[in-house]
Design a protein around this motif. Structure first.
Motif, PDB file in Angstrom:
ATOM      1  N   GLN A 153     130.311 -29.435  30.395  1.00 19.13           N
ATOM      2  CA  GLN A 153     131.193 -28.460  31.033  1.00 19.13           C
ATOM      3  C   GLN A 153     132.135 -27.822  30.022  1.00 19.13           C
ATOM      4  N   ARG A 154     132.757 -28.655  29.192  1.00 18.96           N
ATOM      5  CA  ARG A 154     133.736 -28.095  28.261  1.00 18.96           C
ATOM      6  C   ARG A 154     133.063 -27.289  27.148  1.00 18.96           C
ATOM      7  N   GLU A 155     131.841 -27.660  26.748  1.00 16.33           N
ATOM      8  CA  GLU A 155     131.160 -26.905  25.701  1.00 16.33           C
ATOM      9  C   GLU A 155     130.568 -25.610  26.249  1.00 16.33           C
ATOM     10  N   TYR A 156     130.066 -25.661  27.480  1.00 14.90           N
ATOM     11  CA  TYR A 156     129.414 -24.477  28.059  1.00 14.90           C
ATOM     12  C   TYR A 156     130.424 -23.388  28.411  1.00 14.90           C
ATOM     13  N   GLU A 157     131.657 -23.775  28.628  1.00 11.23           N
ATOM     14  CA  GLU A 157     132.696 -22.787  28.934  1.00 11.23           C
ATOM     15  C   GLU A 157     132.862 -21.779  27.806  1.00 11.23           C
ATOM     16  N   ASN A 158     132.603 -22.216  26.565  1.00 12.49           N
ATOM     17  CA  ASN A 158     132.817 -21.362  25.391  1.00 12.49           C
ATOM     18  C   ASN A 158     131.518 -21.047  24.667  1.00 12.49           C
ATOM     19  N   ASN A 159     130.386 -21.239  25.331  1.00 17.46           N
ATOM     20  CA  ASN A 159     129.107 -21.023  24.667  1.00 17.46           C
ATOM     21  C   ASN A 159     128.083 -20.587  25.713  1.00 17.46           C
TER      22      ASN A 159
END
Length: 353
Positions: A153-159
């Motif tokens: 979730q936290r990585e996909y928010e910015n990628n």
């Protein structure tokens, strides 16, 4: 589910009064933040059902009104209580000469039970009812953790790509459960339908007991070194304060998750913060901290791989009604002379959460 004395479901039928009960009961709860929980713990269904078994004192008994009400409480044989129950003083117990049992619709009784047990007053706890939502909450976090949900979730928010982290999945993953008390055992039960390896650390659990639970008993170091998810349910006792330290957290496998729905004091938070600041592959899900709530400037609030919730794993909202139901069922067993399921004894106070 509450069942009327003659066997009808109270919520779907209208039970008929067969016997007139004269036993006096009362609800005790001191004023404070827990006072507002009473309508949910001891709601209309609870009170209506109790009226078929006993007389309920019309006022809530608190520390501040006890002295004024005590002349009317002398015949009280059973107390129902929940969070907000205080340790009755000797003079208060002298004013309750007929008290035989306290049915506690919550978890730990350590703060008020000793003086009652010394006088052979029965104490029961609805701790098993409170274990159910904690175990359910933890199960959901375990399954999501093995899917890599939190980091994804936290990585996909910015990628806006597919090449972000995903977990190993739940097939064959290892879950390390710390503590085989009521919550730990309920969690083990809920984990059974999934293709997971479950290992347990608990110094009070024998190897034979672990075998009966269908789990493998391990030491604390092995639990952290092996678990894809490590879930803390260790009892909150002086002997367990700071039990979980940086040296244990450092052992966690790559991409592992640490869950704490037990108590914040069992974890050395300064060392947890240091380890998780160094290892962004790890994830911590902390429903409990020390203190509660954490100050807004606490370092744990700034770590992206640490997720905080405000002690919501236990019974909240309408879930607290289950604890009132357990207390009433235990009262009915006691009134009928049947064996109690959730009675507390002096020896249990040494190891209960």
């Amino acid at each position: 589910m509450l069942v009327a004395p003659h066997g009808l479901d109270f919520r779907s039928g209208h039970p008929r009064l067969i016997t007139e009960y004269t036993m006096q009961t009362a609800i005790f709860c001191d004023h404070g933040p827990n006072y507002s929980q009473l309508p949910r713990v001891f709601g209309p269904t609870f009170k209506a059902h109790l009226e078929y078994r006993a007389k309920l004192f019309p006022e809530i008994v608190t520390q501040s009104n006890f002295a004024n009400l005590s002349p009317k409480l002398r015949d009280t044989e059973a107390i129902f209580a929940t969070w907000g129950m205080w340790s009755l003083a000797p003079e208060q117990l002298e004013a309750l000469p007929n008290l035989k049992a306290v049915f506690y619709a919550a978890g730990s009784v350590r703060h008020f039970a000793p003086i009652l047990l010394e006088r052979d007053i029965i104490v029961t706890s609805s701790w098993q009812a409170n274990a159910i939502p904690v175990a359910q909450f933890t199960l959901s976090q375990i399954l999501l953790s093995n899917k890599g949900y939190w980091r994804n979730q936290r990585e996909y928010e910015n990628n806006a790509q597919w090449n972000v982290f995903s977990g190993r999945g739940n097939y064959g993953a290892t879950v390390a459960v710390l503590g085989a008390g009521q919550v730990g055992r309920k969690l083990i039960e809920l984990l059974r339908p999934f293709d997971l390896r479950v290992i347990v650390f608990d110094p009070f659990l024998s190897y034979k007991g672990a075998e009966a639970l269908g789990v493998e008993k391990v030491e604390l170091e092995e639990a952290f070194a092996t678990g894809d998810v490590v879930s803390n349910h260790v009892a909150d006792l002086p002997a367990t304060y700071d039990l979980i330290r940086g040296e244990h957290l450092c052992l966690m496998p790559k991409n592992a998750t640490f869950i704490n729905t037990g108590r914040g004091r069992t974890v050395n938070q300064d060392e947890l913060e240091q380890v998780f600041a160094r290892r962004d592959d790890l994830t911590a899900l902390l429903d409990v901290t020390e203190p509660e709530p954490l100050p807004l400037d606490h370092p744990l609030r700034r770590l992206p791989n640490v997720h905080l919730t405000c002690h919501i794993a236990g019974s909240i909202g309408d879930e607290v009604g289950r604890m009132g139901e357990y207390a009433l069922q235990e009262f009915e067993r006691w009134q009928n002379g049947e064996p109690l399921r959730y009675a507390v004894n002096r020896e249990m106070l040494d190891t209960m959460a």
